[in-house]
Design a protein around this motif. Structure first.
Motif, PDB file in Angstrom:
ATOM      1  N   LEU A  25      11.413  -3.387  -4.788  1.00 53.91           N
ATOM      2  CA  LEU A  25      10.638  -2.183  -5.062  1.00 53.91           C
ATOM      3  C   LEU A  25       9.839  -1.755  -3.838  1.00 53.91           C
ATOM      4  CD1 LEU A  25       9.376  -3.450  -8.515  1.00 53.91           C
ATOM      5  CD2 LEU A  25      11.116  -1.695  -8.162  1.00 53.91           C
ATOM      6  N   GLY A  26       9.794  -0.459  -3.600  1.00 56.61           N
ATOM      7  CA  GLY A  26       9.086   0.071  -2.447  1.00 56.61           C
ATOM      8  C   GLY A  26       7.624   0.356  -2.723  1.00 56.61           C
ATOM      9  N   PHE A  27       6.945  -0.582  -3.345  1.00 63.06           N
ATOM     10  CA  PHE A  27       5.533  -0.435  -3.693  1.00 63.06           C
ATOM     11  C   PHE A  27       4.778  -1.706  -3.316  1.00 63.06           C
ATOM     12  CE2 PHE A  27       7.872   2.360  -6.467  1.00 63.06           C
ATOM     13  CZ  PHE A  27       7.087   3.504  -6.559  1.00 63.06           C
ATOM     14  N   HIS A  28       3.465  -1.572  -3.159  1.00 62.39           N
ATOM     15  CA  HIS A  28       2.634  -2.764  -2.989  1.00 62.39           C
ATOM     16  C   HIS A  28       2.491  -3.451  -4.345  1.00 62.39           C
ATOM     17  CE1 HIS A  28       1.642  -1.763   1.104  1.00 62.39           C
ATOM     18  NE2 HIS A  28       1.242  -0.552   0.742  1.00 62.39           N
ATOM     19  N   GLU A  29       2.262  -4.753  -4.310  1.00 61.69           N
ATOM     20  CA  GLU A  29       2.181  -5.509  -5.565  1.00 61.69           C
ATOM     21  C   GLU A  29       1.098  -4.977  -6.494  1.00 61.69           C
ATOM     22  OE1 GLU A  29       2.646  -9.844  -5.519  1.00 61.69           O
ATOM     23  OE2 GLU A  29       3.178  -9.673  -3.397  1.00 61.69           O
ATOM     24  N   ASP A  30      -0.044  -4.568  -5.936  1.00 60.85           N
ATOM     25  CA  ASP A  30      -1.135  -4.090  -6.792  1.00 60.85           C
ATOM     26  C   ASP A  30      -0.770  -2.785  -7.502  1.00 60.85           C
ATOM     27  OD1 ASP A  30      -1.108  -2.644  -4.454  1.00 60.85           O
ATOM     28  OD2 ASP A  30      -3.285  -2.568  -4.224  1.00 60.85           O
ATOM     29  N   GLU A  31       0.162  -2.006  -6.923  1.00 60.72           N
ATOM     30  CA  GLU A  31       0.608  -0.766  -7.556  1.00 60.72           C
ATOM     31  C   GLU A  31       1.515  -1.037  -8.752  1.00 60.72           C
ATOM     32  OE1 GLU A  31       1.033   2.600  -4.206  1.00 60.72           O
ATOM     33  OE2 GLU A  31       2.257   0.817  -3.792  1.00 60.72           O
ATOM     34  N   LEU A  32       2.023  -2.275  -8.849  1.00 63.44           N
ATOM     35  CA  LEU A  32       2.940  -2.639  -9.931  1.00 63.44           C
ATOM     36  C   LEU A  32       2.251  -3.392 -11.050  1.00 63.44           C
ATOM     37  CD1 LEU A  32       5.842  -3.781  -7.591  1.00 63.44           C
ATOM     38  CD2 LEU A  32       5.745  -1.661  -8.904  1.00 63.44           C
ATOM     39  N   VAL A  33       0.981  -3.697 -10.863  1.00 66.12           N
ATOM     40  CA  VAL A  33       0.216  -4.410 -11.907  1.00 66.12           C
ATOM     41  C   VAL A  33      -0.249  -3.431 -12.979  1.00 66.12           C
ATOM     42  CG1 VAL A  33      -1.848  -5.759 -12.393  1.00 66.12           C
ATOM     43  CG2 VAL A  33      -0.528  -6.218 -10.310  1.00 66.12           C
ATOM     44  N   ASP A  34      -0.813  -2.332 -12.541  1.00 66.20           N
ATOM     45  CA  ASP A  34      -1.289  -1.299 -13.471  1.00 66.20           C
ATOM     46  C   ASP A  34      -0.648   0.024 -13.046  1.00 66.20           C
ATOM     47  OD1 ASP A  34      -2.618   0.055 -15.422  1.00 66.20           O
ATOM     48  OD2 ASP A  34      -4.520   0.172 -14.330  1.00 66.20           O
ATOM     49  N   ILE A  35       0.531   0.283 -13.585  1.00 66.50           N
ATOM     50  CA  ILE A  35       1.320   1.434 -13.145  1.00 66.50           C
ATOM     51  C   ILE A  35       0.795   2.736 -13.737  1.00 66.50           C
ATOM     52  CG2 ILE A  35       3.616   2.479 -13.155  1.00 66.50           C
ATOM     53  CD1 ILE A  35       4.772  -0.365 -13.271  1.00 66.50           C
ATOM     54  N   ASP A  36       0.503   3.681 -12.857  1.00 67.44           N
ATOM     55  CA  ASP A  36       0.023   5.003 -13.269  1.00 67.44           C
ATOM     56  C   ASP A  36       1.202   5.980 -13.181  1.00 67.44           C
ATOM     57  OD1 ASP A  36      -1.151   7.474 -13.613  1.00 67.44           O
ATOM     58  OD2 ASP A  36      -2.906   7.031 -12.386  1.00 67.44           O
ATOM     59  N   MET A  37       1.902   6.173 -14.294  1.00 63.91           N
ATOM     60  CA  MET A  37       3.086   7.029 -14.287  1.00 63.91           C
ATOM     61  C   MET A  37       2.746   8.504 -14.102  1.00 63.91           C
ATOM     62  SD  MET A  37       5.660   5.149 -14.168  1.00 63.91           S
ATOM     63  CE  MET A  37       6.918   6.429 -14.324  1.00 63.91           C
ATOM     64  N   ASP A  38       1.555   8.908 -14.537  1.00 63.33           N
ATOM     65  CA  ASP A  38       1.146  10.306 -14.336  1.00 63.33           C
ATOM     66  C   ASP A  38       1.003  10.596 -12.835  1.00 63.33           C
ATOM     67  OD1 ASP A  38       1.091  10.895 -17.026  1.00 63.33           O
ATOM     68  OD2 ASP A  38      -1.017  10.360 -17.261  1.00 63.33           O
ATOM     69  N   ALA A  39       0.390   9.662 -12.129  1.00 68.24           N
ATOM     70  CA  ALA A  39       0.233   9.828 -10.683  1.00 68.24           C
ATOM     71  C   ALA A  39       1.596   9.820  -9.998  1.00 68.24           C
ATOM     72  CB  ALA A  39      -0.646   8.708 -10.118  1.00 68.24           C
ATOM     73  N   TYR A  40       2.502   9.017 -10.520  1.00 73.87           N
ATOM     74  CA  TYR A  40       3.833   8.941  -9.925  1.00 73.87           C
ATOM     75  C   TYR A  40       4.608  10.244 -10.156  1.00 73.87           C
ATOM     76  CZ  TYR A  40       8.444   7.456  -8.596  1.00 73.87           C
ATOM     77  OH  TYR A  40       9.656   7.389  -7.988  1.00 73.87           O
TER      78      TYR A  40
END
Length: 351
Positions: free
Chosen positions: A170-185
């Motif tokens: 995944l092209g994300f930092h680990e902290d971005e995958l702990v609490d995923i903000d789908m609205d922001a995505y």
């Protein structure tokens, strides 16, 4: 019907569905050919694609280069005129040679991620292959499109935006995958769509946007299309099809997994990844797994330092040796309950 054919240059897929490239050995000729036959775009993963070739352990790169051509040819035969391409990781050793092999085999599309495919336009120059970077952010998209524009006076034929619910690396930092903000995505996707319009105008061509990650059913497809995407990429749904190139044991691991089994892990590649927790990963919590042989798969991998050999782990998994294997998956793998067919999955995704 929301769906329209996916047009990429001279290529036209009846359905705007791309099957995600899954390695090692999960998506080869059988799966990719079947998806293309049903009107989508079938994608072969080149990651250690020649793992079952006779000389793989002695000369993995040569085995892989030959397997790329072999599986593309077989997939095209199965597809009967359908669109077939490859997924090639930028992190792959001899990346340029892999791209050239795909070009020689006349891959319809080349999708490239796990790094920034800055020199991809040069490698496919003069070929029939259409190219797409895999991106996860506006920043990465901007870098690639600017570089391609400046260095090669060209742009992407299409874009694949891979979100935080995808499987594998995944092209994300680990902290971005702990609490995923789908609205922001979703907002990030809209920004990428806005950015690519600049290059569409400059090069007088359409640049379709394909979204990937977490797409499981018709509602997910509708949401993606209504948010401005031109198509979708799906991986996990195709693993439990009869046509998938993985072993039956591998497919069963998806069917048996529970939500709590799907976790974010750290890959030897240096990126976070999503996988099914199993005895292999449990054992790694107690120490590294000894690497007895290096298969030379990744550019930035030191066998003396990484916790395990990712080639060996993924090969064990695809062959059904699950207690010694790494099983990558998407966030929705726990929703799969039975073995189905590519045709059925395509029908369930069509809106």
């Amino acid at each position: 019907m929301l769906m329209k054919p996916l047009i990429i240059g001279q290529l036209k897929a009846r359905l705007p569905i791309i099957q995600g490239g899954m390695g090692v050995g999960i998506s080869r000729c059988n799966l990719a050919g079947a998806v293309a036959l049903e009107g989508g775009i079938g994608v072969i993963s080149t990651a250690q694609i020649g793992y079952d070739e006779e000389e793989f352990s002695r000369n993995p790169i040569e085995a892989n280069l030959r397997a790329i051509k072999k599986h593309l040819q077989r997939a095209k035969e199965i597809a009967k005129g359908g669109i077939v391409g490859v997924n090639i990781m930028v992190a792959t050793k001899q990346y340029a040679e892999y791209v050239k092999a795909a070009v020689e085999a006349k891959a319809d599309v080349i999708i490239s991620g796990a790094g920034l495919p800055i020199n991809l336009p040069e490698l496919v120059k003069g070929s029939v292959s259409k190219i797409a970077p895999i991106v996860s952010s506006l920043k990465a998209t901007s870098i690639i499109l600017k570089m391609w524009d400046r260095k090669y006076n060209t742009t992407a034929d299409f874009l694949v935006i891979e979100g935080p619910l995808a499987g594998g690396h995944l092209g994300f930092h680990e902290d971005e995958l702990v609490d995923i903000d789908m609205d922001a995505y979703q907002e990030e996707i809209k920004k990428i769509i806005s950015l690519k319009k600049e290059y569409e105008e400059k090069y007088n061509q359409e640049i379709p946007v394909i979204v990937a990650g977490g797409i499981f059913d018709k509602e997910d497809v509708k949401r993606a299309l209504l948010n401005g995407a031109d198509g979708i990429q799906v991986g996990t749904r195709f693993v439990t099809t009869k046509e998938c190139d993985a072993s039956d044991a591998y497919k069963q691991a998806y069917i048996n997994c529970k939500k709590e089994d799907i976790r974010i892990i750290k890959s030897p590649v240096g990126m976070p990844g999503r996988a099914i927790w199993n005895p292999f990963l449990e054992k790694l919590t107690k120490g590294r797994s000894e690497i007895k042989h290096c298969f030379g798969c990744l550019e930035h991998c030191n066998p003396k330092e990484v916790p395990y050999c990712i080639t060996k782990a993924l090969t064990n998994a695809v062959e059904g040796k699950l207690e010694e294997g790494l099983i990558f998956c998407g966030d929705n793998a726990d929703r799969l309950k039975e073995i189905t067919t590519v045709k059925q999955v395509m029908e369930e995704l069509t809106v």
